[in-house]
Design a protein around this motif. Structure first.
Motif, PDB file in Angstrom:
ATOM      1  N   LYS A 153     -18.834  -7.098  -3.038  1.00 56.24           N
ATOM      2  CA  LYS A 153     -20.202  -6.557  -3.135  1.00 56.24           C
ATOM      3  C   LYS A 153     -21.254  -7.658  -3.001  1.00 56.24           C
ATOM      4  O   LYS A 153     -22.395  -7.530  -3.451  1.00 56.24           O
ATOM      5  N   LEU A 164     -14.107   5.282  -3.859  1.00 54.47           N
ATOM      6  CA  LEU A 164     -12.963   5.206  -4.769  1.00 54.47           C
ATOM      7  C   LEU A 164     -12.744   3.765  -5.226  1.00 54.47           C
ATOM      8  O   LEU A 164     -12.486   3.502  -6.394  1.00 54.47           O
ATOM      9  N   GLY A 165     -12.857   2.846  -4.270  1.00 53.98           N
ATOM     10  CA  GLY A 165     -12.603   1.438  -4.566  1.00 53.98           C
ATOM     11  C   GLY A 165     -13.673   0.805  -5.425  1.00 53.98           C
ATOM     12  O   GLY A 165     -13.465  -0.249  -6.017  1.00 53.98           O
ATOM     13  N   ALA A 166     -14.839   1.449  -5.502  1.00 54.77           N
ATOM     14  CA  ALA A 166     -15.948   0.868  -6.245  1.00 54.77           C
ATOM     15  C   ALA A 166     -15.908   1.238  -7.725  1.00 54.77           C
ATOM     16  O   ALA A 166     -16.688   0.732  -8.509  1.00 54.77           O
ATOM     17  N   ASP A 221     -18.564  -4.914   6.189  1.00 54.56           N
ATOM     18  CA  ASP A 221     -17.634  -4.014   5.495  1.00 54.56           C
ATOM     19  C   ASP A 221     -16.793  -4.728   4.433  1.00 54.56           C
ATOM     20  O   ASP A 221     -16.617  -4.225   3.331  1.00 54.56           O
ATOM     21  N   TYR A 235     -18.165   2.556   9.413  1.00 58.52           N
ATOM     22  CA  TYR A 235     -18.555   2.573   8.002  1.00 58.52           C
ATOM     23  C   TYR A 235     -20.064   2.435   7.791  1.00 58.52           C
ATOM     24  O   TYR A 235     -20.687   3.275   7.147  1.00 58.52           O
ATOM     25  N   VAL A 248     -12.736  -0.946   5.972  1.00 59.36           N
ATOM     26  CA  VAL A 248     -12.916  -0.522   4.588  1.00 59.36           C
ATOM     27  C   VAL A 248     -11.562  -0.444   3.879  1.00 59.36           C
ATOM     28  O   VAL A 248     -11.397  -0.982   2.781  1.00 59.36           O
ATOM     29  N   ALA A 249     -10.578   0.194   4.515  1.00 56.64           N
ATOM     30  CA  ALA A 249      -9.275   0.397   3.873  1.00 56.64           C
ATOM     31  C   ALA A 249      -8.618  -0.944   3.549  1.00 56.64           C
ATOM     32  O   ALA A 249      -8.178  -1.169   2.420  1.00 56.64           O
ATOM     33  N   VAL A 291     -10.337  -2.794   0.623  1.00 56.60           N
ATOM     34  CA  VAL A 291     -10.003  -2.307  -0.717  1.00 56.60           C
ATOM     35  C   VAL A 291      -8.603  -2.793  -1.110  1.00 56.60           C
ATOM     36  O   VAL A 291      -8.389  -3.239  -2.240  1.00 56.60           O
ATOM     37  N   PRO A 333     -10.107   1.663 -11.765  1.00 57.47           N
ATOM     38  CA  PRO A 333      -9.478   2.257 -10.597  1.00 57.47           C
ATOM     39  C   PRO A 333      -8.092   2.818 -10.898  1.00 57.47           C
ATOM     40  O   PRO A 333      -7.332   2.213 -11.643  1.00 57.47           O
ATOM     41  N   MET A 373       0.832  -1.194   0.000  1.00 60.27           N
ATOM     42  CA  MET A 373       0.000   0.000   0.000  1.00 60.27           C
ATOM     43  C   MET A 373       0.881   1.264   0.000  1.00 60.27           C
ATOM     44  O   MET A 373       0.636   2.197  -0.755  1.00 60.27           O
ATOM     45  N   ASN A 406     -17.027  -4.235   0.314  1.00 60.34           N
ATOM     46  CA  ASN A 406     -15.908  -3.590  -0.377  1.00 60.34           C
ATOM     47  C   ASN A 406     -15.011  -4.548  -1.152  1.00 60.34           C
ATOM     48  O   ASN A 406     -14.221  -4.104  -1.969  1.00 60.34           O
ATOM     49  N   LYS A 410      -8.883  -6.363  -2.063  1.00 60.95           N
ATOM     50  CA  LYS A 410      -9.574  -6.511  -3.347  1.00 60.95           C
ATOM     51  C   LYS A 410      -8.564  -6.429  -4.496  1.00 60.95           C
ATOM     52  O   LYS A 410      -8.639  -7.202  -5.455  1.00 60.95           O
ATOM     53  N   TYR A 411      -7.610  -5.508  -4.385  1.00 64.32           N
ATOM     54  CA  TYR A 411      -6.613  -5.352  -5.451  1.00 64.32           C
ATOM     55  C   TYR A 411      -5.513  -6.402  -5.365  1.00 64.32           C
ATOM     56  O   TYR A 411      -5.018  -6.854  -6.387  1.00 64.32           O
ATOM     57  N   ILE A 470      -5.758   5.613   0.932  1.00 64.16           N
ATOM     58  CA  ILE A 470      -5.772   4.635   2.023  1.00 64.16           C
ATOM     59  C   ILE A 470      -4.635   4.907   3.009  1.00 64.16           C
ATOM     60  O   ILE A 470      -4.824   4.824   4.226  1.00 64.16           O
ATOM     61  N   ILE A 525     -13.182   6.257   0.694  1.00 69.11           N
ATOM     62  CA  ILE A 525     -12.347   5.145   0.207  1.00 69.11           C
ATOM     63  C   ILE A 525     -13.203   4.068  -0.440  1.00 69.11           C
ATOM     64  O   ILE A 525     -12.872   3.531  -1.490  1.00 69.11           O
ATOM     65  N   SER A 526     -14.335   3.792   0.180  1.00 65.93           N
ATOM     66  CA  SER A 526     -15.228   2.791  -0.376  1.00 65.93           C
ATOM     67  C   SER A 526     -15.687   3.205  -1.780  1.00 65.93           C
ATOM     68  O   SER A 526     -15.713   2.396  -2.713  1.00 65.93           O
ATOM     69  N   TYR A 562      -5.020   2.930  -9.225  1.00 69.28           N
ATOM     70  CA  TYR A 562      -4.467   2.280  -8.036  1.00 69.28           C
ATOM     71  C   TYR A 562      -3.611   3.214  -7.194  1.00 69.28           C
ATOM     72  O   TYR A 562      -3.703   3.234  -5.975  1.00 69.28           O
ATOM     73  N   ILE A 618      -5.809   5.617  -5.248  1.00 68.77           N
ATOM     74  CA  ILE A 618      -6.567   4.945  -4.183  1.00 68.77           C
ATOM     75  C   ILE A 618      -5.655   4.573  -3.015  1.00 68.77           C
ATOM     76  O   ILE A 618      -5.996   4.778  -1.850  1.00 68.77           O
ATOM     77  N   MET A 619      -4.469   4.072  -3.341  1.00 70.59           N
ATOM     78  CA  MET A 619      -3.539   3.695  -2.270  1.00 70.59           C
ATOM     79  C   MET A 619      -3.079   4.926  -1.489  1.00 70.59           C
ATOM     80  O   MET A 619      -2.882   4.857  -0.283  1.00 70.59           O
ATOM     81  N   PRO A 679     -13.911   6.640   5.516  1.00 67.90           N
ATOM     82  CA  PRO A 679     -14.229   5.292   5.021  1.00 67.90           C
ATOM     83  C   PRO A 679     -15.206   5.312   3.830  1.00 67.90           C
ATOM     84  O   PRO A 679     -15.069   4.514   2.913  1.00 67.90           O
TER      85      PRO A 679
END
Lengths: 276, 296
Positions: free
Chosen positions: B240, A234-236, B233, A212, B120-121, B124, A240, A29, B237, B127-128, A249, A231-232, A242, A245-246, A228
């Motif tokens: 889904k 952004l991640g959706a 959460d 959250y 959440v953090a 994500v 993305p 990250m 994230n 996920k990646y 985070i 970030i959620s 990356y 987003i990182m 939160p």
């Protein structure tokens, strides 16, 4: 003795693997926040020079500063109120102990078993109703995020357990000096119990900062976003970025990580003390 | 009335005054909503237009296949993740409890570190990491453990595994800290005596460590169970709830019923009571199991 040596080697190898797995996502990250999105996808594991770039993109495309501000205000107010209310109750239950209050205490503890999912719908409807009467504490307000978090059985229990170690002589001394009961609590108990407050503050601040589900339900406009939620969102996204987003985070994790490292001892002692 | 009585009365009132705010808060934001949820579960309708409908929501629950999927997913997480995490946490803490071990505090801090991240953090990030071209697949392919990338997020089986791995990563260190502090309270002479009697490490672990740590194991297994039953959460994230409904949890289903599909608060409240009942039943079972072993 060969067996003991083999055991030793196994221990180090095993713990090293576990530590690596624990740390790697942090490392990835951090490194990714300094790399452009393409490099992240390629699996680059060396620090790059794109952090400023990522940061600027983040500021331009989101309301990061506002989200940080919202999260900070909500977390600080929640923590202050929760600590005040929880410590007062923990103190009250322990110092002015009666049978009837013990019963009330045990009933309050039952609320720890209530899953949030079971009360989120009625809570949402409650705040929707309040919106009609008093919009300042209704849906889409910070007050609506804060209010359900200020009285928790966990903090009451935590403070009650720690109050058992509070020297009762100080109470008598305060009374002889002519302090009121509230005065004793504010001027003697609070300063004496500093470390207990510190531990409780870390735990409460972290859970508030990271909350959250309830903010997701009760805050519905972009300018109300907390970290939160940002970030959620952004991640959706479908494509993305990356690096960006990182970066978000890393920024979101920094406050709790710093708080944790400064107060590590209190934090561990606080968690363990609460279950003794 | 003598002065002792009135002082006691005054103290009693002071006592209530100190706990008042907390009592009001918990009643207003926990117990009152619980009662509201129960009442809601007997009502049907869309959004705010709700009417009493008796047991119709409960009848619907019995034949609801999405609910059944969410329930069984949640149970899969519970049955696999909680024991794996507790055993792993115990094992690591026993290794770390050795005072001759070097770099102890480094290992402890490293393994506890995941707890500082928000759900959440880290979701994500995971996920990646578990994306088809993510680090995990690159790593496994680099070591020639797998030939083709695993579809961690989009395959129904692997998506559940991903969730379980993620939750285990986040919470093992948390439970470990509880075991570690309890282990430090165990008198080392017990182990000395056992060694003299010829007990090996395995026997020592099951005959001394586990029984002495039973209260804390019970505590962590109950909190972990309650946490896992409420999992939201990570699912929201990382996957889904997908693919299809393959990873959907009960909490996410309640959220969808209330805020994603056309809002059906009554039925959502009915589903939410299933978690309440599960938590009560499982907690009682865990208490019973721990209690029986103590007698045996």
């Amino acid at each position: 003795m060969a067996k003991a040596k083999a055991k030793r080697i196994f221990t180090y190898v095993f713990l090293t693997i576990v530590a690596f797995v624990s740390i790697f996502p942090f490392f990835w990250m951090l490194v990714s926040s300094t790399n452009a999105s393409v490099d992240v996808t390629k699996g680059r594991l060396l620090p790059g020079s794109a952090f400023i770039d990522n940061f600027n993109k983040l500021i331009d495309s989101t309301n990061l500063v506002q989200a940080l501000g919202n999260s900070a205000i909500i977390s600080v107010i929640s923590t202050l109120l929760a600590l005040f209310i929880g410590s007062m109750a923990g103190y009250g239950f322990e110092v002015y102990r009666t049978k009837s209050r013990d019963v009330v205490f045990n009933i309050l503890l039952l609320s720890m078993m209530i899953p949030f999912a079971a009360i989120m719908v009625p809570l949402y409807r409650m705040f929707a109703t309040i919106s009609g009467v008093a919009p300042v504490i209704g849906i889409n307000t910070m007050a609506a995020v804060i209010l359900p978090t200020i009285a928790t059985a966990f903090l009451i229990f935590f403070f009650r357990q720690n109050t058992k170690m509070f020297p009762k002589d100080l109470l008598e001394a305060g009374r002889i000096d002519g302090l009121s009961e509230l005065g004793i609590f504010l001027k003697i108990y609070m300063p004496t119990m500093k470390t207990t407050y510190a531990a409780a503050a870390i735990i409460t601040f972290m859970s508030s900062w990271n909350n959250y589900l309830w903010p997701l339900i009760v805050l519905q406009t972009p300018d109300q976003q907390t970290i939160p939620l940002l970030i959620s969102n952004l991640g959706a996204g479908y494509s993305p970025d990356y690096g960006v987003i990182m970066t978000a985070i890393v920024i979101a994790t920094l406050p709790t990580a710093i708080v944790f490292f400064i107060m590590q001892k209190h934090f561990v002692a606080g968690m363990v003390g609460s279950v003794k | 009335m003598n002065t002792g009585d009135s002082l006691q009365k005054k103290n009693n009132l002071t006592g209530w005054a100190f706990v008042l705010l907390a009592v009001v808060g918990i009643v207003a934001f926990y117990f009152y909503p619980m009662i509201q949820a129960l009442l809601l579960s007997f009502k049907s309708g869309v959004g705010a237009n709700l009417e009493f409908s008796g047991l119709s929501n409960y009848k619907r629950l019995l034949v609801d296949t999405t609910f059944r999927t969410a329930l069984s997913n949640t149970f899969i997480y519970l049955i696999i993740q909680v024991p794996v995490m507790i055993i792993l946490g115990l094992f690591i803490s026993v290794l770390l409890n050795d005072s001759t071990l070097r770099f102890r505090s480094f290992f402890r801090t490293a393994i506890f570190l995941p707890c500082v991240t928000s759900l959440v953090a880290y979701s994500v990030v995971f996920k990646y990491l578990f994306a088809p071209d993510g680090m995990v697949n690159q790593f496994l392919m680099g070591l020639h453990i797998i030939g083709d990338p695993i579809q961690w997020i989009t395959d129904p089986f692997w998506a559940k595994i991903t969730i379980i791995i993620a939750v285990t990563w986040r919470w093992t260190g948390y439970n470990m800290i509880f075991y570690l502090s309890s282990l430090q309270n165990i008198d080392q002479s017990i182990y000395e005596a056992a060694r003299i009697d010829g007990a090996n490490a395995f026997t020592q672990f099951f005959k001394i460590t586990v029984p002495l740590l039973k209260p804390i194991i019970l505590f962590t297994s109950i909190t972990s169970t309650i946490g896992t039953l409420q999992i939201f959460d990570e699912i929201m994230n990382i996957t889904k709830g997908g693919p299809g409904n393959a990873t959907m949890s009960i909490s996410q289903y309640i959220y969808n019923l209330s805020f994603k599909y056309s809002p059906d608060f009554g039925y959502a409240a009915t589903v939410s009571y299933s978690i309440v009942i599960l938590i009560i039943v499982l907690s009682i079972i865990q208490f019973k199991v721990a209690g029986d072993n103590k007698n045996g």
